[in-house]
Design an enzyme around this catalytic site. Structure first.
Site, PDB file in Angstrom:
ATOM      1  N   SER A 294      11.786  32.979  54.022  1.00 38.57           N
ATOM      2  CA  SER A 294      11.551  33.127  52.587  1.00 38.57           C
ATOM      3  C   SER A 294      12.855  33.100  51.780  1.00 38.57           C
ATOM      4  CB  SER A 294      10.757  34.415  52.348  1.00 38.57           C
ATOM      5  OG  SER A 294      10.256  34.482  51.031  1.00 38.57           O
ATOM      6  N   LYS A 319       8.989  30.013  55.953  1.00 37.20           N
ATOM      7  CA  LYS A 319       8.059  30.619  54.984  1.00 37.20           C
ATOM      8  C   LYS A 319       8.528  30.221  53.592  1.00 37.20           C
ATOM      9  CE  LYS A 319       5.187  33.622  52.981  1.00 37.20           C
ATOM     10  NZ  LYS A 319       5.584  33.491  51.576  1.00 37.20           N
ATOM     11  N   GLN A 323       2.855  33.466  46.590  1.00 38.52           N
ATOM     12  CA  GLN A 323       1.506  34.001  46.448  1.00 38.52           C
ATOM     13  C   GLN A 323       1.367  34.836  45.167  1.00 38.52           C
ATOM     14  OE1 GLN A 323       3.065  34.242  49.684  1.00 38.52           O
ATOM     15  NE2 GLN A 323       1.934  32.349  50.074  1.00 38.52           N
TER      16      GLN A 323
END
Length: 384
Positions: A294, A319, A323
């Site tokens: 991320s 990742k 969201q």
């Protein structure tokens, strides 16, 4: 985030309205047909519901039918980070926000059907119990994770401070083991650093990107400069990510003027974060591994694409999605992947990861940090 929330909520409310008017077959079919675009799909849905209620040899709970339909709809998109939160799941998520529940300090993701530990945060119960990056969570309190979604796995791991959770784990060699972990308040260490012995190389470790990381990194960076830093090792290993803005703040001190990361939604709407740094100040080596994910991949990707430094280690986790949580009513919600991250060169890292410039494996039984040693040797050459 991208002006879609109202539409998403409207669609979900419309679905609820459709389901609650299921007594009138003609109206049901018309309304469902507007959503599905197919008369046959609408009829098939309604017929399944009516057959269950009429013929199933047992009690049929309408709320469970609706929950099941919503869960199946959301999960059918095939994205493990897009999940339906029923009343229990949403309540547990809400309780977490008031601090009444603890955890064990691990971050995990999903690969295929497996829930894989991305990182066990330093100085937290999970790491102290021996949980490692790459471990697969196969069961929680003797219940298989096979039929759970991401949020359900997280909620079963979380719990009240002082209580115990039992995880069944499968390691990289396929061996199963059980660990009992006592939940506690999770510590989110951010930045630590020092000068490497007998060198002019600074070393900064970022364990996670939280709201303080940008400021903490800047302070540590300035502190090492005062100690004579002329090159830098940035350690992002076992860093599961965190706050996007924190990653951008760090990248702005390391990559030259231009793009750092782009966030693009399904309609092509693009939001770009940029750097205004005139030039890279010091030679830079970045350590990454399978636990780098991320926000840490945003920093690593920006550094690699802009050639601001070299990456050492192994391929990152991959990742690269965003969201958002949308409430359906007072008790339920849906978490949806709304966008993806892209590196300065326009590459999506999601489910792909980032390959290091120099691949260096770190054996489990290593007595020397060979990844750090490779980065140090590279920087020493740059300083000659």
């Amino acid at each position: 985030m991208f002006g879609k929330r109202r539409w998403q909520l409207t669609a979900c409310c419309l679905l609820t309205a459709v389901l609650t008017t299921a007594a009138i077959v003609g109206t049901e079919a018309v309304l469902l047909n507007r959503l599905t675009g197919s008369v046959s799909e609408s009829v098939r849905f309604l017929r399944t519901m009516k057959l269950l209620k009429r013929n199933y040899n047992g009690e049929v709970d309408n709320h469970q039918l609706f929950d099941g339909a919503l869960k199946g709809m959301v999960e059918s998109v095939g994205d493990p980070y897009t999940v339906y939160l029923n009343k229990k799941d949403f309540q547990q998520l809400s309780e977490m926000t008031v601090g009444s529940f603890g955890g064990i300090g691990i971050v995990f993701g999903k690969r295929g059907n497996d829930y894989v530990v991305i990182s066990a945060l330093e100085d937290n119960p999970g790491a102290k119990a021996g949980i490692k990056s790459g471990d697969i969570i196969t069961a929680i309190d003797d219940k298989s994770t096979r039929e759970m979604n991401m949020e359900q796995v997280a909620n079963k791991i979380r719990g009240k401070y002082g209580t115990t959770v039992t995880l069944e784990l499968k390691d990289k060699e396929g061996k199963l083991r059980k660990v009992n972990v006592v939940r506690a308040e999770i510590k989110n260490p951010s930045v630590a650093g020092q000068m490497l012995a007998n060198t002019k190389i600074g070393y900064i470790r970022i364990a996670i990107f939280n709201e303080n990381t940008g400021d903490d990194f800047a302070k540590k960076y300035a502190e090492l400069e005062k100690q004579g830093m002329q090159a830098l090792v940035l350690d992002l290993r076992e860093n599961p990510g965190g706050i996007l803005d924190a990653g951008v703040d760090v990248a702005r001190m390391l990559v030259p003027k231009g793009p750092i990361v782009s966030v693009i939604d399904k309609n092509g709407n693009k939001f770009e974060e940029t750097s205004s740094l005139e030039k890279v100040k010091y030679p830079l080596a970045v350590l990454v591994d399978h636990g780098s994910a991320s926000a840490s991949e945003i920093v690593a990707g920006a550094i690699k694409d802009t050639k601001s430094g070299k990456l050492f280690g192994v391929k990152t986790f991959g990742k690269g999605s965003v969201q958002s949580v949308y409430r359906l009513d007072n008790n339920t919600a849906v978490k949806i992947t709304v966008a993806k991250y892209y590196t300065p060169s326009g590459v999506s890292i999601h489910n792909v990861g980032i390959e290091p410039d120099v691949k260096v494996e770190l054996p489990d039984d290593a007595t020397v940090d060979v990844q750090l040693k490779a980065a140090e040797d590279y920087l020493l050459q740059q300083l000659q």
